[in-house]
Design a protein around this motif. Sequence first.
Motif, short mmCIF file in Angstrom:
data_model
loop_
_atom_site.label_atom_id
_atom_site.label_comp_id
_atom_site.label_asym_id
_atom_site.label_seq_id
_atom_site.Cartn_x
_atom_site.Cartn_y
_atom_site.Cartn_z
N GLU A 1 3.58 2.21 -0.30
CA GLU A 1 4.39 2.31 -1.50
C GLU A 1 3.58 2.41 -2.77
O GLU A 1 4.13 2.60 -3.84
CB GLU A 1 5.35 1.13 -1.57
CG GLU A 1 6.35 1.14 -0.43
CD GLU A 1 7.31 -0.04 -0.46
OE1 GLU A 1 7.29 -0.81 -1.45
OE2 GLU A 1 8.06 -0.19 0.50
N GLU A 2 2.26 2.25 -2.68
CA GLU A 2 1.42 2.36 -3.86
C GLU A 2 0.05 2.92 -3.51
O GLU A 2 -0.37 2.86 -2.36
CB GLU A 2 1.28 1.02 -4.58
CG GLU A 2 0.56 -0.03 -3.77
CD GLU A 2 0.44 -1.37 -4.49
OE1 GLU A 2 0.92 -1.49 -5.63
OE2 GLU A 2 -0.15 -2.28 -3.91
N ALA A 11 0.14 6.96 -1.78
CA ALA A 11 1.05 6.37 -2.74
C ALA A 11 0.61 6.76 -4.13
O ALA A 11 -0.47 7.29 -4.33
CB ALA A 11 1.08 4.86 -2.56
N PRO A 63 -3.27 2.49 -5.68
CA PRO A 63 -3.82 1.96 -6.92
C PRO A 63 -4.87 2.88 -7.56
O PRO A 63 -5.63 3.57 -6.88
CB PRO A 63 -4.46 0.64 -6.50
CG PRO A 63 -3.75 0.26 -5.24
CD PRO A 63 -3.44 1.57 -4.56
N PRO A 97 9.25 0.71 -9.33
CA PRO A 97 8.60 0.86 -8.03
C PRO A 97 9.34 1.86 -7.16
O PRO A 97 10.52 2.11 -7.35
CB PRO A 97 8.67 -0.55 -7.42
CG PRO A 97 9.39 -1.41 -8.39
CD PRO A 97 9.76 -0.60 -9.59
N THR A 98 8.62 2.43 -6.20
CA THR A 98 9.22 3.38 -5.27
C THR A 98 10.30 2.65 -4.47
O THR A 98 10.05 1.58 -3.92
CB THR A 98 8.15 3.91 -4.30
OG1 THR A 98 7.14 4.53 -5.08
CG2 THR A 98 8.74 4.91 -3.32
N THR A 148 0.14 6.08 -8.41
CA THR A 148 -0.11 5.10 -9.45
C THR A 148 -0.31 5.84 -10.76
O THR A 148 -0.59 7.02 -10.78
CB THR A 148 -1.35 4.25 -9.12
OG1 THR A 148 -1.43 3.21 -10.08
CG2 THR A 148 -2.63 5.05 -9.13
#
Length: 183
Positions: A75-76, A14, A78, A26-27, A16
Amino acid sequence: MVTIPRIILLACAAFTFAAGDPPVAPTPAPKPETVLHCKAQTNLPREKFKFFDQEWDCELCLNDTSRRTGLGAREEFPAGTAMIFVHPTSSLLSFWMKDCLVDMDMVFVDETGKISATHEAKKQPLRLKSQSLAVYESGLVRYGSNRRAKYVIELPAGSIAKAKPALGQKVDIDWAALDKRAK
């Protein structure tokens, strides 16, 4: 995992932004006409390592199941986190962005701890329900190790541009300790 001259592994991550970068939306969730082949992994072993002049909180992919799924369906990704893939043997490795929802960077590392390739990988369209799996997979971009490698480090997109790792550069991680844990 199928063993062929080039091992195809699922490598996903994902995205960041680094501190100070502008915020983004956001995606978006996958559309109903698309297919995800995995669910995001949770509870992988974690360990902190320092490389590229930064401390990273790393998830470890130590077995076939975790190596196949990687960061798929997440989805992320970090800032300050990474995923390290530890393979039982060195070989020509090839990763793709199947089931990836965002961009990421990849660093391939040989059994001596030296970088053999780096890639800034872009997310690919998800498979359409009307598409056969074989046709979908044949269209995915492959990112290769260029020579035999044993490890892959996935990083948030933009990490390679920031850290500027060089081919042949040593990544100082206790690879032997990770090897003992891999299956």
